[in-house]
Scaffold this motif. Structure first.
Motif, mmCIF file in Angstrom:
data_model
loop_
_atom_site.group_PDB
_atom_site.id
_atom_site.type_symbol
_atom_site.label_atom_id
_atom_site.label_comp_id
_atom_site.label_asym_id
_atom_site.label_seq_id
_atom_site.Cartn_x
_atom_site.Cartn_y
_atom_site.Cartn_z
ATOM 1 N N ASN A 92 0.822 -1.202 0.000
ATOM 2 C CA ASN A 92 0.000 0.000 0.000
ATOM 3 C C ASN A 92 0.865 1.265 0.000
ATOM 4 N N LEU A 93 0.649 2.122 -0.996
ATOM 5 C CA LEU A 93 1.535 3.281 -1.175
ATOM 6 C C LEU A 93 1.440 4.282 -0.029
ATOM 7 N N ALA A 94 0.237 4.487 0.494
ATOM 8 C CA ALA A 94 0.096 5.423 1.616
ATOM 9 C C ALA A 94 0.885 4.903 2.819
ATOM 10 N N THR A 95 0.823 3.602 3.042
ATOM 11 C CA THR A 95 1.596 3.001 4.141
ATOM 12 C C THR A 95 3.094 3.180 3.938
ATOM 13 N N THR A 96 3.584 2.822 2.754
ATOM 14 C CA THR A 96 5.040 2.868 2.552
ATOM 15 C C THR A 96 5.548 4.305 2.564
ATOM 16 N N GLN A 97 4.763 5.230 2.003
ATOM 17 C CA GLN A 97 5.196 6.637 2.054
ATOM 18 C C GLN A 97 5.229 7.140 3.490
ATOM 19 N N ALA A 145 3.142 -0.597 13.079
ATOM 20 C CA ALA A 145 2.327 0.446 13.718
ATOM 21 C C ALA A 145 1.545 1.244 12.677
ATOM 22 N N THR A 146 2.187 1.540 11.556
ATOM 23 C CA THR A 146 1.523 2.321 10.499
ATOM 24 C C THR A 146 0.330 1.558 9.930
ATOM 25 N N ILE A 147 0.554 0.270 9.669
ATOM 26 C CA ILE A 147 -0.521 -0.555 9.099
ATOM 27 C C ILE A 147 -1.667 -0.675 10.108
ATOM 28 N N GLU A 148 -1.309 -0.951 11.366
ATOM 29 C CA GLU A 148 -2.303 -1.189 12.397
ATOM 30 C C GLU A 148 -3.185 0.044 12.620
ATOM 31 N N GLU A 149 -2.556 1.195 12.633
ATOM 32 C CA GLU A 149 -3.284 2.454 12.844
ATOM 33 C C GLU A 149 -4.363 2.627 11.764
ATOM 34 N N ARG A 150 -3.962 2.385 10.529
ATOM 35 C CA ARG A 150 -4.895 2.564 9.411
ATOM 36 C C ARG A 150 -6.004 1.514 9.458
ATOM 37 N N GLN A 151 -5.634 0.276 9.791
ATOM 38 C CA GLN A 151 -6.643 -0.789 9.870
ATOM 39 C C GLN A 151 -7.656 -0.489 10.962
ATOM 40 N N GLU A 152 -7.155 -0.070 12.120
ATOM 41 C CA GLU A 152 -8.064 0.200 13.242
ATOM 42 C C GLU A 152 -8.993 1.359 12.919
ATOM 43 N N ALA A 153 -8.469 2.378 12.272
ATOM 44 C CA ALA A 153 -9.295 3.539 11.906
ATOM 45 C C ALA A 153 -10.417 3.145 10.955
ATOM 46 N N ASN A 154 -10.245 2.006 10.264
ATOM 47 C CA ASN A 154 -11.260 1.579 9.302
ATOM 48 C C ASN A 154 -12.094 0.392 9.781
ATOM 49 N N GLY A 155 -11.883 0.009 11.024
ATOM 50 C CA GLY A 155 -12.709 -1.054 11.613
ATOM 51 C C GLY A 155 -12.725 -2.312 10.776
ATOM 52 N N ASP A 156 -13.900 -2.899 10.656
ATOM 53 C CA ASP A 156 -14.047 -4.149 9.928
ATOM 54 C C ASP A 156 -13.583 -4.054 8.482
ATOM 55 N N ARG A 157 -13.851 -2.895 7.874
ATOM 56 C CA ARG A 157 -13.477 -2.743 6.470
ATOM 57 C C ARG A 157 -11.965 -2.663 6.287
#
Lengths: 249, 249
Positions: free
Chosen positions: B52-57, B96-108
């Motif tokens: 995911n580009l947003a993650t890697t950036q 941490a970056t991935i987890e933050e984004r996943q949590e912010a989006n809940g199930d989706r």
């Protein structure tokens, strides 16, 4: 996993498939994935399968049972008037088999039990044809631009097919090309394994021109596998050398 | 998609990455996926990213920001005493970056926003090292048995790497091998695209020995791409011919 390739040549059709099935890496078996049926002098059909083994075995069993029931026109591989209708029939059967299993498993069944099929063959008075049938039951046909189909673990063996394929090639060269493509795949992925099944269907022959199983101790496959490494290295060294000081610096 | 390869050689480290990112096939852009940092005479670090580009950036931006904050020991790529600690730090940041984004989006968010990283480099007094860092934050290191890592669309270009790689090869040969591997991938998959980034890090050099971008009109890459097809065909024809009447029949 699985690796199967079907090719259309000017001279006819060539098919190769591996025989490894696995459920995890610790549960490996050998199962045939290539099947053929013929009506001498009138039609020759061959099928290769990839995907859920219970699904593909059910599809093949249905097909074989129908052949044994005489007089059921349109239902039988050996009676359908065109390859298009054979493909339609197999697609319908494939989709129904997958759907039945998915529905029986409710939510847990979603996206599972899928499989795909490569169908090759010729019916008298018509051209040899090659189809790729999807789990959804629809299908595409090989064409001048896309003259071969791969199913299963397709990527490792694709670059050499793209570069080595030539519509006008002999059957012998096509078999050699397939062996190289399978060897590259076997070297990279444990889920594709020997023995391999090979089938050659010459145009207007309406029979299995050449069919055999290539086993672990096949001297030709061993020769291909060991010399391909050497030849690749020679090819590599024949390429122009890179220089740190050339180019745009 | 993406294709990146990092290799350990006796002479040092070689890295190559493509620059294509896509969100669907109709939304293609060029983004750098290779980054490096150096402390002349003391350490040289390079990172390649896939996913995911947003993650890697975000990961790269964090890393760069930390470098700019002086005195923050253990937090900085340029201060960590070992490559192992650099890998641990990047792994923690990636997870941490991935987890933050996943949590912010809940199930989706489940299973999305993931990325992986190849880390290569050398710190004075230690060996050159190469790591593959997973989205979970853990990592593996290249070894004598597995001396290169690929991330992204790895399959098409793998057979030639397996057969062409040699630990003792020159940097020039390694670049040639990578170009062939990338060319095979580019020919088979639209989601990997030129230009390519190349970085060579000589052992005990602690700097970018050779770094450049290979663009569409690069004469060397064009020469490799066109002659590889010819050389492959020659290699193919040099193999023993198949015979329908030989073998076990």
């Amino acid at each position: 996993m699985t690796y199967c390739v079907g090719m259309v040549l000017d001279k006819g059709l060539v098919l190769m498939s591996d025989t490894r099935t696995n459920s995890g890496v610790d549960n490996i078996s050998v199962f045939r994935k290539m099947f053929h049926w013929q009506k001498p002098g009138e039609r020759m059909l061959a099928v290769m399968t990839a995907g859920n083994l219970a699904t593909t075995q059910a599809v093949i069993s249905y097909l074989e049972e129908r052949i044994k029931v005489p007089g059921e026109r349109h239902n039988s591989l050996l009676e359908a008037p065109t390859m298009f209708q054979v493909a339609t029939e197999i697609g319908r059967l494939l989709r129904a088999t997958i759907e039945e299993r998915q529905e029986a498993n409710g939510d847990r069944g979603r996206g599972r039990f899928t499989a795909s099929v490569v169908l090759a063959g010729q019916i008298k008075g018509m051209e040899p044809r090659l189809f790729l049938i999807y789990p959804e039951g629809n299908f595409i046909e090989a064409s001048f631009d896309t003259p071969f189909f791969q199913i299963g673990e397709t990527k490792y063996g694709r670059p050499i097919l793209i570069r080595g394929y030539d519509r006008a090639m002999s059957f012998e060269d096509a078999v050699k090309l397939l062996m190289v493509s399978f060897d590259s795949t076997l070297k990279a992925n444990l889920s594709v394994g020997l023995p391999l099944d090979l089938l050659v269907i010459a145009r207007d022959g309406f029979e299995a021109t050449h069919a055999r199983r290539i086993t672990h101790d096949d001297p030709y496959f061993e020769a291909i596998s060991s010399s391909w490494g050497d030849e690749l290295r020679k090819a590599f060294h024949a390429l122009p050398d890179y220089s740190f000081y050339g180019g745009d610096e």
